[in-house]
Write an enzyme that holds these catalytic residues in place. Sequence first.
Site, PDB file in Angstrom:
ATOM      1  N   SER A 138       0.860  -1.192   0.000  1.00 41.07           N
ATOM      2  CA  SER A 138       0.000   0.000   0.000  1.00 41.07           C
ATOM      3  C   SER A 138       0.890   1.232   0.000  1.00 41.07           C
ATOM      4  CB  SER A 138      -0.860   0.006   1.272  1.00 41.07           C
ATOM      5  OG  SER A 138      -1.454   1.275   1.474  1.00 41.07           O
ATOM      6  N   TYR A 151      -3.215  -1.770  10.111  1.00 44.11           N
ATOM      7  CA  TYR A 151      -3.065  -1.925   8.655  1.00 44.11           C
ATOM      8  C   TYR A 151      -1.748  -1.301   8.195  1.00 44.11           C
ATOM      9  CZ  TYR A 151      -4.095  -1.139   3.673  1.00 44.11           C
ATOM     10  OH  TYR A 151      -4.046  -1.104   2.304  1.00 44.11           O
TER      11      TYR A 151
HETATM   12  N1  NAP Z   1      -8.413  -0.306  -2.387  1.00 44.67           N
HETATM   13  C1  NAP Z   1      -7.436   0.453  -1.934  1.00 44.67           C
HETATM   14  O1  NAP Z   1      -7.579   1.690  -1.794  1.00 44.67           O
HETATM   15  C2  NAP Z   1      -6.107  -0.177  -1.577  1.00 44.67           C
HETATM   16  C3  NAP Z   1      -5.006   0.692  -1.399  1.00 44.67           C
HETATM   17  C4  NAP Z   1      -3.778   0.141  -1.061  1.00 44.67           C
HETATM   18  C5  NAP Z   1      -3.638  -1.227  -0.920  1.00 44.67           C
HETATM   19  N2  NAP Z   1      -4.719  -2.029  -1.082  1.00 44.67           N
HETATM   20  C6  NAP Z   1      -4.505  -3.466  -0.900  1.00 44.67           C
HETATM   21  O2  NAP Z   1      -4.929  -4.179  -2.038  1.00 44.67           O
HETATM   22  C7  NAP Z   1      -5.345  -5.484  -1.665  1.00 44.67           C
HETATM   23  C8  NAP Z   1      -6.721  -5.733  -2.242  1.00 44.67           C
HETATM   24  O3  NAP Z   1      -7.607  -4.770  -1.687  1.00 44.67           O
HETATM   25  P1  NAP Z   1      -9.002  -4.395  -2.387  1.00 44.67           P
HETATM   26  O4  NAP Z   1      -9.157  -2.942  -2.238  1.00 44.67           O
HETATM   27  O5  NAP Z   1      -9.061  -5.020  -3.711  1.00 44.67           O
HETATM   28  O6  NAP Z   1     -10.001  -5.098  -1.359  1.00 44.67           O
HETATM   29  P2  NAP Z   1     -11.331  -5.980  -1.585  1.00 44.67           P
HETATM   30  O7  NAP Z   1     -12.091  -5.530  -2.754  1.00 44.67           O
HETATM   31  O8  NAP Z   1     -11.977  -5.977  -0.233  1.00 44.67           O
HETATM   32  O9  NAP Z   1     -10.747  -7.443  -1.878  1.00 44.67           O
HETATM   33  C9  NAP Z   1     -10.056  -8.137  -0.869  1.00 44.67           C
HETATM   34  C10 NAP Z   1      -9.883  -9.577  -1.313  1.00 44.67           C
HETATM   35  O10 NAP Z   1      -9.142 -10.258  -0.280  1.00 44.67           O
HETATM   36  C11 NAP Z   1      -9.883 -11.400   0.140  1.00 44.67           C
HETATM   37  N3  NAP Z   1      -9.640 -11.623   1.550  1.00 44.67           N
HETATM   38  C12 NAP Z   1      -9.845 -10.789   2.594  1.00 44.67           C
HETATM   39  N4  NAP Z   1      -9.527 -11.404   3.750  1.00 44.67           N
HETATM   40  C13 NAP Z   1      -9.109 -12.653   3.410  1.00 44.67           C
HETATM   41  C14 NAP Z   1      -8.656 -13.771   4.140  1.00 44.67           C
HETATM   42  N5  NAP Z   1      -8.579 -13.779   5.484  1.00 44.67           N
HETATM   43  N6  NAP Z   1      -8.319 -14.889   3.471  1.00 44.67           N
HETATM   44  C15 NAP Z   1      -8.416 -14.951   2.125  1.00 44.67           C
HETATM   45  N7  NAP Z   1      -8.845 -13.922   1.374  1.00 44.67           N
HETATM   46  C16 NAP Z   1      -9.188 -12.790   2.018  1.00 44.67           C
HETATM   47  C17 NAP Z   1     -11.343 -11.070  -0.160  1.00 44.67           C
HETATM   48  O11 NAP Z   1     -12.142 -12.218  -0.334  1.00 44.67           O
HETATM   49  P3  NAP Z   1     -13.009 -12.851   0.888  1.00 44.67           P
HETATM   50  O12 NAP Z   1     -13.459 -11.716   1.746  1.00 44.67           O
HETATM   51  O13 NAP Z   1     -14.101 -13.598   0.224  1.00 44.67           O
HETATM   52  O14 NAP Z   1     -12.054 -13.769   1.590  1.00 44.67           O
HETATM   53  C18 NAP Z   1     -11.195 -10.324  -1.484  1.00 44.67           C
HETATM   54  O15 NAP Z   1     -11.079 -11.234  -2.534  1.00 44.67           O
HETATM   55  C19 NAP Z   1      -5.301  -5.527  -0.140  1.00 44.67           C
HETATM   56  O16 NAP Z   1      -4.115  -6.139   0.269  1.00 44.67           O
HETATM   57  C20 NAP Z   1      -5.294  -4.069   0.237  1.00 44.67           C
HETATM   58  O17 NAP Z   1      -4.672  -3.826   1.461  1.00 44.67           O
HETATM   59  C21 NAP Z   1      -5.942  -1.546  -1.420  1.00 44.67           C
END
Ligand code: NAP
Length: 284
Positions: A138, A151
Amino acid sequence: MKMSDTTILITGGTSGIGRELARQLRAMGNTVIVTGRDPERLHAARTVDGLHAFYADAGDPESLRILHRRVVRDFPDLAILINAAGLMRTLDLRRDGPSLEDLTREIQVDLKGTIWMNALFLPHLMRRERAAILNVSSAHAFVPLPIAPIYSAAKAGLHAYTRSLRMQLSGTGVAVFELAPPATDTPLYRAVHGPAHDRVTRPMPVEALATEAIEAMQGDRLEIRPGLADVLKLMGRWAPELAMRPMRGAVRRMQAPSAPDTGHARHDEAAGTGAVRRVPGTQA
Ligand SMILES: NC(=O)c1ccc[n+]([C@@H]2O[C@H](COP(=O)([O-])OP(=O)(O)OC[C@H]3O[C@@H](n4cnc5c(N)ncnc54)[C@H](OP(=O)(O)O)[C@@H]3O)[C@@H](O)[C@H]2O)c1
């Protein structure tokens, strides 16, 4: 890195960034396997996105061992591992009282889960002539978001670990990439910030983020910092206190005496999900 005609495993590939990476990589002619926990999302990944989809809890080593056995048996050509599974919660350290186990869930899933996945799959990847790992950290790996302290700690740890892994694997066929997304329009972002926050941050469209990440991997750009993430990296190094200053308002709002819907961060105890209410006015 060659990003076509290969086999790719994406944790968290059922939603948001992982799902968009999965879609684009499949369209480029790859075999794509995704993991997650939610049965409906896994079903959609199979039926709507045309992916191979398996249950795996990134916070549970036994679940990851089962996944590993199955994937290396059924997909011996696996050459790229993308660790995108993660959660993000805001947390008032002075007020909230989750259990100790729940308090550190981001460390369990975002940090330990990624380390465990890499440890399990590395022997397989190292046997390949060319292979790659992409860890999704991130922009807050570089400058913490103080309303999401656990986080931010998990992502800073993931950044440090990824740099070490890269150096240890230099000289092998495994390239180690890091994607440090800025605020990106996904269900995670929406759950934490809500639509009103767009005026402050303007989240990056998830399609653009995934495209940039894939192109960067094709060009062997190892640390991928789209948009504001690049600025935060520089600020974190040269003006760390200044970089955090705009976030004071969000901390104050979170700490203000509770009022209905003032945006205080709270664990959703009733739902037992650890979901949080939004805190408007933050940077990412
Ligand atoms: N969106 C942003 O602004 C942003 C910014 C910086 C970094 N990120 C990072 O990017 C990554 C993806 O984020 P996103 O925004 O795409 O979030 P998202 O739409 O909530 O997707 C998260 C994914 O992770 C899975 N997940 C969550 N907890 C899990 C667990 N315990 N075991 C297995 N799978 C799990 C979820 O599936 P299930 O819930 O079905 O398990 C889902 O497929 C994360 O690491 C996040 O920290 C996001």
